[in-house]
Design a protein around this motif. Sequence first.
Motif, PDB file in Angstrom:
ATOM      1  N   MET A   1       1.487  -0.981   0.176  1.00 45.48           N
ATOM      2  CA  MET A   1      -0.224  -0.201  -0.097  1.00 45.48           C
ATOM      3  C   MET A   1       0.347   1.460   0.299  1.00 45.48           C
ATOM      4  SD  MET A   1      -3.612  -1.633   0.284  1.00 45.48           S
ATOM      5  CE  MET A   1      -2.132  -1.138  -1.669  1.00 45.48           C
ATOM      6  N   ALA A   2       1.970   0.984   0.517  1.00 52.01           N
ATOM      7  CA  ALA A   2       3.277   1.931   0.250  1.00 52.01           C
ATOM      8  C   ALA A   2       3.804   2.846  -1.031  1.00 52.01           C
ATOM      9  CB  ALA A   2       3.986   2.291   0.906  1.00 52.01           C
ATOM     10  N   THR A   3       3.422   1.680  -2.170  1.00 55.49           N
ATOM     11  CA  THR A   3       3.394   1.752  -3.417  1.00 55.49           C
ATOM     12  C   THR A   3       3.426   3.814  -3.958  1.00 55.49           C
ATOM     13  OG1 THR A   3       1.935   0.783  -4.423  1.00 55.49           O
ATOM     14  CG2 THR A   3       4.400  -0.303  -3.619  1.00 55.49           C
ATOM     15  N   GLY A   4       1.954   3.733  -3.409  1.00 54.49           N
ATOM     16  CA  GLY A   4       0.911   4.924  -3.785  1.00 54.49           C
ATOM     17  C   GLY A   4       0.575   5.187  -5.332  1.00 54.49           C
ATOM     18  N   GLN A   5       1.500   5.482  -6.349  1.00 48.70           N
ATOM     19  CA  GLN A   5       0.914   5.612  -7.736  1.00 48.70           C
ATOM     20  C   GLN A   5       1.675   4.451  -8.076  1.00 48.70           C
ATOM     21  OE1 GLN A   5      -1.323   7.638  -9.086  1.00 48.70           O
ATOM     22  NE2 GLN A   5      -1.491   7.881  -7.159  1.00 48.70           N
ATOM     23  N   ALA A   6       2.678   3.558  -7.810  1.00 45.94           N
ATOM     24  CA  ALA A   6       3.280   2.921  -8.119  1.00 45.94           C
ATOM     25  C   ALA A   6       2.640   1.619  -8.421  1.00 45.94           C
ATOM     26  CB  ALA A   6       5.345   2.822  -8.252  1.00 45.94           C
ATOM     27  N   PHE A   7       1.606   2.064  -7.252  1.00 47.91           N
ATOM     28  CA  PHE A   7       0.643   0.667  -6.748  1.00 47.91           C
ATOM     29  C   PHE A   7       0.417  -0.733  -8.275  1.00 47.91           C
ATOM     30  CE2 PHE A   7      -3.314  -1.768  -5.968  1.00 47.91           C
ATOM     31  CZ  PHE A   7      -2.884  -2.646  -5.273  1.00 47.91           C
ATOM     32  N   GLU A   8       0.186   0.287  -9.166  1.00 49.57           N
ATOM     33  CA  GLU A   8      -0.189  -0.086 -10.525  1.00 49.57           C
ATOM     34  C   GLU A   8       0.352  -1.073 -11.219  1.00 49.57           C
ATOM     35  OE1 GLU A   8      -3.051  -0.244 -14.910  1.00 49.57           O
ATOM     36  OE2 GLU A   8      -1.649   1.746 -13.670  1.00 49.57           O
ATOM     37  N   ASP A   9       1.856  -0.674 -11.480  1.00 49.78           N
ATOM     38  CA  ASP A   9       3.442  -2.098 -11.391  1.00 49.78           C
ATOM     39  C   ASP A   9       3.587  -2.980 -10.128  1.00 49.78           C
ATOM     40  OD1 ASP A   9       3.416  -0.471 -13.616  1.00 49.78           O
ATOM     41  OD2 ASP A   9       4.590   1.543 -12.654  1.00 49.78           O
ATOM     42  N   ALA A  10       3.810  -1.637  -9.534  1.00 49.31           N
ATOM     43  CA  ALA A  10       4.385  -3.655  -8.181  1.00 49.31           C
ATOM     44  C   ALA A  10       3.264  -3.814  -7.777  1.00 49.31           C
ATOM     45  CB  ALA A  10       4.066  -2.236  -6.725  1.00 49.31           C
ATOM     46  N   ALA A  11       2.651  -4.032  -7.466  1.00 54.01           N
ATOM     47  CA  ALA A  11       1.103  -5.378  -7.810  1.00 54.01           C
ATOM     48  C   ALA A  11       0.711  -6.668  -8.589  1.00 54.01           C
ATOM     49  CB  ALA A  11      -0.526  -4.728  -7.975  1.00 54.01           C
ATOM     50  N   PRO A  12       1.000  -6.758  -9.577  1.00 53.09           N
ATOM     51  CA  PRO A  12       1.198  -8.004 -10.507  1.00 53.09           C
ATOM     52  C   PRO A  12       2.796  -8.287 -10.169  1.00 53.09           C
ATOM     53  CG  PRO A  12       1.084  -6.215 -11.869  1.00 53.09           C
ATOM     54  CD  PRO A  12       1.604  -5.293 -10.599  1.00 53.09           C
ATOM     55  N   VAL A  13       3.768  -7.841  -9.262  1.00 52.71           N
ATOM     56  CA  VAL A  13       5.030  -8.514  -9.212  1.00 52.71           C
ATOM     57  C   VAL A  13       5.234  -9.000  -7.546  1.00 52.71           C
ATOM     58  CG1 VAL A  13       7.218  -8.002  -8.085  1.00 52.71           C
ATOM     59  CG2 VAL A  13       6.511  -6.982 -10.872  1.00 52.71           C
ATOM     60  N   ILE A  14       4.303  -8.761  -6.797  1.00 57.28           N
ATOM     61  CA  ILE A  14       4.162  -8.939  -5.444  1.00 57.28           C
ATOM     62  C   ILE A  14       2.916  -9.927  -5.462  1.00 57.28           C
ATOM     63  CG2 ILE A  14       3.155  -8.085  -3.004  1.00 57.28           C
ATOM     64  CD1 ILE A  14       4.574  -4.885  -4.243  1.00 57.28           C
ATOM     65  N   ILE A  15       1.488  -9.196  -5.660  1.00 57.63           N
ATOM     66  CA  ILE A  15       0.556 -10.454  -5.477  1.00 57.63           C
ATOM     67  C   ILE A  15       0.999 -12.124  -5.125  1.00 57.63           C
ATOM     68  CG2 ILE A  15      -2.034 -10.529  -6.255  1.00 57.63           C
ATOM     69  CD1 ILE A  15      -2.168  -7.979  -6.542  1.00 57.63           C
ATOM     70  N   PRO A  37      -9.123   5.813  -0.262  1.00 60.48           N
ATOM     71  CA  PRO A  37      -9.405   5.313  -1.899  1.00 60.48           C
ATOM     72  C   PRO A  37      -8.885   5.867  -2.943  1.00 60.48           C
ATOM     73  CG  PRO A  37     -10.893   6.520  -0.519  1.00 60.48           C
ATOM     74  CD  PRO A  37      -9.777   7.451  -0.227  1.00 60.48           C
ATOM     75  N   ASP A  38      -7.922   7.679  -3.113  1.00 63.03           N
ATOM     76  CA  ASP A  38      -7.057   7.390  -4.592  1.00 63.03           C
ATOM     77  C   ASP A  38      -6.238   6.404  -4.875  1.00 63.03           C
ATOM     78  OD1 ASP A  38      -5.255   7.944  -2.769  1.00 63.03           O
ATOM     79  OD2 ASP A  38      -3.829   9.472  -3.718  1.00 63.03           O
ATOM     80  N   ILE A  39      -5.372   4.920  -4.030  1.00 62.66           N
ATOM     81  CA  ILE A  39      -4.961   4.010  -4.126  1.00 62.66           C
ATOM     82  C   ILE A  39      -5.702   2.989  -4.739  1.00 62.66           C
ATOM     83  CG2 ILE A  39      -3.966   1.919  -3.242  1.00 62.66           C
ATOM     84  CD1 ILE A  39      -1.865   4.582  -3.236  1.00 62.66           C
ATOM     85  N   TYR A  40      -6.991   3.019  -5.007  1.00 66.09           N
ATOM     86  CA  TYR A  40      -8.128   1.956  -4.647  1.00 66.09           C
ATOM     87  C   TYR A  40      -8.002   2.619  -6.519  1.00 66.09           C
ATOM     88  CZ  TYR A  40      -9.458  -0.072  -0.937  1.00 66.09           C
ATOM     89  OH  TYR A  40      -9.918  -0.747   0.421  1.00 66.09           O
ATOM     90  N   ALA A  41      -8.035   3.590  -7.043  1.00 70.94           N
ATOM     91  CA  ALA A  41      -8.519   3.751  -8.032  1.00 70.94           C
ATOM     92  C   ALA A  41      -7.513   3.797  -9.643  1.00 70.94           C
ATOM     93  CB  ALA A  41      -8.832   5.625  -8.113  1.00 70.94           C
ATOM     94  N   VAL A  42      -6.059   3.722  -8.544  1.00 76.79           N
ATOM     95  CA  VAL A  42      -4.870   3.897  -9.176  1.00 76.79           C
ATOM     96  C   VAL A  42      -4.948   2.354 -10.074  1.00 76.79           C
ATOM     97  CG1 VAL A  42      -2.403   3.147  -9.278  1.00 76.79           C
ATOM     98  CG2 VAL A  42      -3.404   5.281  -7.817  1.00 76.79           C
TER      99      VAL A  42
END
Length: 96
Positions: A1-15, A37-42
């Motif tokens: 969750m600390a990735t902020g706007q990079a969540f979209e790139d980080a999630a597929p690697v971490i999940i 909520p802005d993390i959910y929107a990313v």
Amino acid sequence: MATGQAFEDAAPVIIPFIRPEDPRGHSSVFSISEVKPDIYAVAPRQMLNLLTAVAGDAPNRSLYGLNKALEKLKDEAPELVTTKAFQKLEMQAMSL
């Protein structure tokens, strides 16, 4: 969750490395529900994948905070409500 706007790139690697929590705890679901909520929107679909990975096969009504997380996700991406993953999570969250 600390990735902020990079969540979209980080999630597929971490999940893929996430394993469901111990059924007696599920503090990660609560932590995810408290994220702005802005993390959910990313990356809404990645957030759904994250919630699915953390929830695993937890018994219904055992995931504190899941309703709140699903509401945030629904606000950002209402089209995900019709997916099987979202609907399974709704069943797990039911009546909490």
